[in-house]
Design a protein around this motif. Structure first.
Motif, PDB file in Angstrom:
ATOM      1  N   PHE A   7      15.603   0.724   2.777  1.00  0.00           N
ATOM      2  CA  PHE A   7      14.598   0.384   3.817  1.00  0.00           C
ATOM      3  C   PHE A   7      13.126   1.209   3.718  1.00  0.00           C
ATOM      4  CE2 PHE A   7      17.043  -2.013   7.062  1.00  0.00           C
ATOM      5  CZ  PHE A   7      18.216  -1.961   6.579  1.00  0.00           C
ATOM      6  N   PRO A   8      12.236   0.730   3.128  1.00  0.00           N
ATOM      7  CA  PRO A   8      10.872   1.232   2.859  1.00  0.00           C
ATOM      8  C   PRO A   8      10.378   1.535   4.404  1.00  0.00           C
ATOM      9  CG  PRO A   8      10.998  -0.326   1.702  1.00  0.00           C
ATOM     10  CD  PRO A   8      12.123  -0.730   2.609  1.00  0.00           C
ATOM     11  N   ALA A   9      10.275   2.752   5.127  1.00  0.00           N
ATOM     12  CA  ALA A   9       9.981   3.019   6.323  1.00  0.00           C
ATOM     13  C   ALA A   9       8.932   4.251   6.678  1.00  0.00           C
ATOM     14  CB  ALA A   9      11.216   3.192   7.091  1.00  0.00           C
ATOM     15  N   ALA A  10       8.221   4.448   5.681  1.00  0.00           N
ATOM     16  CA  ALA A  10       7.107   5.265   5.573  1.00  0.00           C
ATOM     17  C   ALA A  10       6.037   5.105   5.955  1.00  0.00           C
ATOM     18  CB  ALA A  10       7.097   6.154   4.145  1.00  0.00           C
ATOM     19  N   GLY A  11       5.527   3.759   6.367  1.00  0.00           N
ATOM     20  CA  GLY A  11       4.174   3.540   6.491  1.00  0.00           C
ATOM     21  C   GLY A  11       3.872   3.929   7.919  1.00  0.00           C
ATOM     22  N   TYR A  12       2.437   4.112   8.030  1.00  0.00           N
ATOM     23  CA  TYR A  12       1.942   4.674   9.133  1.00  0.00           C
ATOM     24  C   TYR A  12       1.901   3.981  10.573  1.00  0.00           C
ATOM     25  CZ  TYR A  12      -0.381   7.765   6.057  1.00  0.00           C
ATOM     26  OH  TYR A  12      -0.397   9.085   4.959  1.00  0.00           O
ATOM     27  N   GLY A  13       2.014   2.536  10.321  1.00  0.00           N
ATOM     28  CA  GLY A  13       1.960   1.628  11.365  1.00  0.00           C
ATOM     29  C   GLY A  13       0.869   1.531  12.419  1.00  0.00           C
ATOM     30  N   THR A  14      -0.336   1.526  11.749  1.00  0.00           N
ATOM     31  CA  THR A  14      -1.666   1.705  12.450  1.00  0.00           C
ATOM     32  C   THR A  14      -2.015   0.693  13.416  1.00  0.00           C
ATOM     33  OG1 THR A  14      -2.629   0.479  10.396  1.00  0.00           O
ATOM     34  CG2 THR A  14      -2.836   3.318  10.612  1.00  0.00           C
ATOM     35  N   ARG A  15      -1.279  -0.355  13.086  1.00  0.00           N
ATOM     36  CA  ARG A  15      -1.252  -1.594  14.193  1.00  0.00           C
ATOM     37  C   ARG A  15      -0.883  -1.146  15.559  1.00  0.00           C
ATOM     38  NH1 ARG A  15       0.561  -6.352  10.345  1.00  0.00           N
ATOM     39  NH2 ARG A  15       1.321  -4.537   9.288  1.00  0.00           N
ATOM     40  N   PHE A  16       0.054  -0.142  15.785  1.00  0.00           N
ATOM     41  CA  PHE A  16       0.601   0.102  16.828  1.00  0.00           C
ATOM     42  C   PHE A  16       0.150   1.399  17.280  1.00  0.00           C
ATOM     43  CE2 PHE A  16       3.189  -3.174  15.694  1.00  0.00           C
ATOM     44  CZ  PHE A  16       3.515  -3.710  16.893  1.00  0.00           C
ATOM     45  N   PRO A  24       7.813   6.942  14.957  1.00  0.00           N
ATOM     46  CA  PRO A  24       8.006   5.668  13.913  1.00  0.00           C
ATOM     47  C   PRO A  24       7.941   4.477  14.628  1.00  0.00           C
ATOM     48  CG  PRO A  24       9.911   7.411  13.820  1.00  0.00           C
ATOM     49  CD  PRO A  24       9.035   7.718  15.031  1.00  0.00           C
ATOM     50  N   LYS A  25       6.857   3.491  13.610  1.00  0.00           N
ATOM     51  CA  LYS A  25       7.159   2.170  14.210  1.00  0.00           C
ATOM     52  C   LYS A  25       8.485   1.486  14.033  1.00  0.00           C
ATOM     53  CE  LYS A  25       5.673  -0.642  10.720  1.00  0.00           C
ATOM     54  NZ  LYS A  25       4.735  -1.522  10.066  1.00  0.00           N
ATOM     55  N   GLU A  26       9.420   2.047  13.403  1.00  0.00           N
ATOM     56  CA  GLU A  26      10.760   1.421  13.068  1.00  0.00           C
ATOM     57  C   GLU A  26      11.483   1.697  14.285  1.00  0.00           C
ATOM     58  OE1 GLU A  26       9.016   3.352  10.978  1.00  0.00           O
ATOM     59  OE2 GLU A  26       8.514   1.854   9.380  1.00  0.00           O
ATOM     60  N   ARG A 101      12.151  11.152   1.195  1.00  0.00           N
ATOM     61  CA  ARG A 101      10.740  10.964   1.585  1.00  0.00           C
ATOM     62  C   ARG A 101       9.550  10.639   0.701  1.00  0.00           C
ATOM     63  NH1 ARG A 101       8.246  15.226   6.021  1.00  0.00           N
ATOM     64  NH2 ARG A 101      10.040  15.394   7.530  1.00  0.00           N
ATOM     65  N   GLN A 102       9.053   9.805   1.391  1.00  0.00           N
ATOM     66  CA  GLN A 102       7.653   9.374   0.381  1.00  0.00           C
ATOM     67  C   GLN A 102       6.621  10.354   0.918  1.00  0.00           C
ATOM     68  OE1 GLN A 102       6.020   5.507   1.394  1.00  0.00           O
ATOM     69  NE2 GLN A 102       5.151   5.255  -0.423  1.00  0.00           N
ATOM     70  N   ILE A 103       6.088  10.964  -0.061  1.00  0.00           N
ATOM     71  CA  ILE A 103       5.218  12.008   0.269  1.00  0.00           C
ATOM     72  C   ILE A 103       3.680  11.711   0.574  1.00  0.00           C
ATOM     73  CG2 ILE A 103       4.283  14.458  -0.464  1.00  0.00           C
ATOM     74  CD1 ILE A 103       7.366  14.724  -0.168  1.00  0.00           C
ATOM     75  N   GLU A 104       3.273  10.832  -0.433  1.00  0.00           N
ATOM     76  CA  GLU A 104       1.955  10.109  -0.236  1.00  0.00           C
ATOM     77  C   GLU A 104       2.260   8.719  -0.075  1.00  0.00           C
ATOM     78  OE1 GLU A 104      -1.645  11.785  -2.892  1.00  0.00           O
ATOM     79  OE2 GLU A 104       0.134  11.985  -4.022  1.00  0.00           O
ATOM     80  N   MET A 105       1.575   7.936   1.117  1.00  0.00           N
ATOM     81  CA  MET A 105       1.765   6.640   1.281  1.00  0.00           C
ATOM     82  C   MET A 105       1.020   5.810   0.437  1.00  0.00           C
ATOM     83  SD  MET A 105       3.749   7.842   3.363  1.00  0.00           S
ATOM     84  CE  MET A 105       3.707   9.014   4.469  1.00  0.00           C
ATOM     85  N   LYS A 106       1.411   5.619  -0.768  1.00  0.00           N
ATOM     86  CA  LYS A 106       0.829   4.727  -2.025  1.00  0.00           C
ATOM     87  C   LYS A 106       1.124   3.022  -2.048  1.00  0.00           C
ATOM     88  CE  LYS A 106       0.150   8.793  -4.794  1.00  0.00           C
ATOM     89  NZ  LYS A 106       0.528   9.153  -6.258  1.00  0.00           N
ATOM     90  N   GLY A 107       1.810   2.723  -0.890  1.00  0.00           N
ATOM     91  CA  GLY A 107       2.292   1.338  -1.139  1.00  0.00           C
ATOM     92  C   GLY A 107       3.612   1.177  -0.911  1.00  0.00           C
ATOM     93  N   LEU A 108       3.694  -0.219  -0.752  1.00  0.00           N
ATOM     94  CA  LEU A 108       5.474  -0.636  -0.643  1.00  0.00           C
ATOM     95  C   LEU A 108       6.001  -0.377  -2.016  1.00  0.00           C
ATOM     96  CD1 LEU A 108       7.593  -1.964   0.679  1.00  0.00           C
ATOM     97  CD2 LEU A 108       6.465  -4.326   0.207  1.00  0.00           C
TER      98      LEU A 108
HETATM   99  P1  UTP Z   1       2.890  -2.244   6.324  1.00  0.00           P
HETATM  100  O1  UTP Z   1       1.784  -2.981   5.366  1.00  0.00           O
HETATM  101  O2  UTP Z   1       3.375  -2.953   7.435  1.00  0.00           O
HETATM  102  O3  UTP Z   1       2.279  -1.115   6.669  1.00  0.00           O
HETATM  103  O4  UTP Z   1       3.875  -2.023   5.459  1.00  0.00           O
HETATM  104  P2  UTP Z   1       2.360  -0.022   7.709  1.00  0.00           P
HETATM  105  O5  UTP Z   1       1.551   1.189   7.475  1.00  0.00           O
HETATM  106  O6  UTP Z   1       3.755   0.141   7.930  1.00  0.00           O
HETATM  107  O7  UTP Z   1       1.656  -0.698   9.017  1.00  0.00           O
HETATM  108  P3  UTP Z   1       0.088  -0.839   9.428  1.00  0.00           P
HETATM  109  O8  UTP Z   1      -0.362  -2.092   8.721  1.00  0.00           O
HETATM  110  O9  UTP Z   1      -0.614   0.575   9.195  1.00  0.00           O
HETATM  111  O10 UTP Z   1       0.148  -1.051  10.913  1.00  0.00           O
HETATM  112  C1  UTP Z   1       5.190  -2.901   4.945  1.00  0.00           C
HETATM  113  C2  UTP Z   1       6.473  -2.081   4.863  1.00  0.00           C
HETATM  114  O11 UTP Z   1       6.221  -1.000   3.791  1.00  0.00           O
HETATM  115  C3  UTP Z   1       6.425   0.417   4.394  1.00  0.00           C
HETATM  116  C4  UTP Z   1       6.153   0.280   5.676  1.00  0.00           C
HETATM  117  O12 UTP Z   1       6.757   1.291   6.423  1.00  0.00           O
HETATM  118  C5  UTP Z   1       6.548  -1.168   6.154  1.00  0.00           C
HETATM  119  O13 UTP Z   1       8.141  -1.430   6.420  1.00  0.00           O
HETATM  120  N1  UTP Z   1       5.598   1.074   3.500  1.00  0.00           N
HETATM  121  C6  UTP Z   1       4.330   0.674   3.130  1.00  0.00           C
HETATM  122  C7  UTP Z   1       5.978   2.439   3.047  1.00  0.00           C
HETATM  123  O14 UTP Z   1       7.287   2.770   3.346  1.00  0.00           O
HETATM  124  N2  UTP Z   1       5.213   3.335   2.310  1.00  0.00           N
HETATM  125  C8  UTP Z   1       3.796   2.763   1.971  1.00  0.00           C
HETATM  126  O15 UTP Z   1       2.989   3.494   1.443  1.00  0.00           O
HETATM  127  C9  UTP Z   1       3.546   1.533   2.811  1.00  0.00           C
END
Ligand code: UTP
Length: 276
Positions: A7-16, A24-26, A101-108
Motif C-alpha cells: 500500500f503506497p500511502a506516503a502521498g501528501y493528499g494536497t487535494r484534501f 493522512p488521506k488514507e 517510510r518514504q523519506i522524499e515523495m518522489k512519485g508512485l
Molecule cells: P496521488 O497522485 O493521488 O498523490 O498518488 P497524493 O499526494 O496522494 O495526492 P494529491 O494529488 O496531492 O491530492 C497516488 C498514490 O501514490 C501514493 C499516494 O499516497 C497515493 O496512494 N504516493 C504518491 C506515494 O506513496 N508516494 C509518492 O511520492 C507519491
C-alpha cells in the motif's frame, strides 16, 4: 500463492487540504470506515494477509489504526458499540502489518521501490492505492486479478474506460483486446493529452507486479512531473510482452478527488443506512 500486498500511502493528499495537513488521506472515512481499511479488506479477500505499507511523515495514524487500542476496547467492552470494532479486529487478527517510510515523495514508482525491503524478490505481489475505492462484482477486484495472474503469470494492471476528456489524469494503455476484459499491453503513457492518448483505457490503483519490477524501477529515470513513474517502468516490461491489463467487473470511486470521495460517501451511506 500471492500473500503480500503493498500500500503506497506516503502521498501528501494536497487535494484534501486542510483536512490532510495533520491527518493522512488514507484514514479519512467513507461513512465510518477509513479508506485504507476498505483496501486491506480487499487484499485479505484476495488471500493477501501480509500487508506492507509505505508511509511518510505525519502518517502514524495508519499504523495506530491497525493496532489494538486497549483503553478504548476496555471502555466499550460488553456494550453494543463493540460490534463496531468487529471488522478492524478481524483484520488485525488475520493480517501481519509491516511499515517502511518514504523519506522524499518522489512519485508512485519511487514509493513502490521503497517497498522492496518489505516485499522481497520471491513472489509476485499486489499493489493497492487506497484512494481508489473499488467494489468488485461478484468478487473483490484484487481477487479477480489474482485469478487472472494464476492463469498467466504476468504483471496485471487494472483498467477502466474513462471519457476521452479525462485521460490526462491517468496512465493510458495501447493494447490488444484478448477477450473477457483481458488486454495484452504494447505500451502505456502517463497522463497524455486527449489527442495523444492511444485509447481511453485508464490505469487505476490496482496492480499485481512481479519482483522484476524493482530492478526495472531502479533503471527508470524520473518521468512526468520529475517523479519516478510506475507507468514508465511498466512500459519497459510491456515492451517485453510481460504486462496484461484487466477491465475488472465492478465500480471504482476516485476518492483521491473531492468529487469521487463525496460520491463514495453517498453510495455507502445509501447502502448502509438506506439513505435515511
Ligand atoms: P496521488 O497522485 O493521488 O498523490 O498518488 P497524493 O499526494 O496522494 O495526492 P494529491 O494529488 O496531492 O491530492 C497516488 C498514490 O501514490 C501514493 C499516494 O499516497 C497515493 O496512494 N504516493 C504518491 C506515494 O506513496 N508516494 C509518492 O511520492 C507519491
Amino acid at each position: 500463492m500471492i500473500r503480500k500486498c503493498l500500500f503506497p500511502a506516503a502521498g501528501y493528499g494536497t487535494r484534501f487540504l486542510p483536512a490532510t495537513k495533520a491527518m493522512p488521506k488514507e484514514v479519512l472515512p467513507i461513512v465510518d470506515k477509513p479508506l485504507i481499511q476498505y483496501g486491506v479488506e480487499e487484499a485479505l479477500a484476495a488471500g493477501m494477509d501480509n500487508i506492507a505499507i509505505v508511509t511518510g511523515r505525519g502518517k502514524r495514524a495508519i499504523a495506530d489504526h491497525f493496532d489494538i487500542s486497549y483503553e478504548l476496547e476496555h471502555q466499550i467492552s460488553g456494550t453494543s458499540k463493540e460490534d463496531k470494532l468487529g471488522g478492524i479486529r478481524h483484520l488485525i487478527e488475520h493480517c501481519v502489518f509491516s511499515y517502511t517510510r518514504q523519506i522524499e515523495m518522489k512519485g508512485l514508482g519511487h514509493a513502490i521501490l521503497t517497498g522492496e525491503t518489505l516485499i522481497g524478490h520471491e513472489d509476485a505481489f499486489g499493489v493497492i492505492l487506497a484512494d481508489d475505492l473499488c467494489l468488485g462484482e461478484p468478487d473483490p477486484v484484487m481477487k479477480q486479478m489474482v485469478d487472472l495472474y494464476n492463469q498467466h503469470n504476468a504483471c496485471i494492471i487494472a483498467i477502466e474506460e474513462v471519457p476521452m476528456e479525462e485521460v490526462y489524469k491517468y496512465g493510458v494503455i495501447d493494447a490488444q483486446d484478448m477477450g473477457n476484459g483481458v488486454y495484452k499491453v504494447n505500451a502505456m503513457v502517463e497522463k497524455p493529452a486527449a489527442e495523444d492518448a492511444p485509447s481511453n483505457l485508464a490505469i487505476i490503483g490496482r496492480y499485481i507486479l512481479t519482483p522484476e519490477i524493482f530492478d526495472v524501477l531502479r533503471d527508470t529515470p524520473p518521468g512526468k512531473g520529475g517523479e519516478l513513474q510506475i507507468t514508465d517502468a511498466l512500459n519497459t516490461m510491456a515492451g517485453e510482452g510481460k504486462v496484461l491489463a484487466y477491465k475488472f467487473n465492478g465500480k471504482r470511486f476516485d476518492c483521491g478527488s473531492v468529487e469521487g470521495f463525496v460520491n463514495a460517501t453517498n453510495y455507502f451511506f445509501d447502502k448502509l443506512y438506506g439513505g435515511s
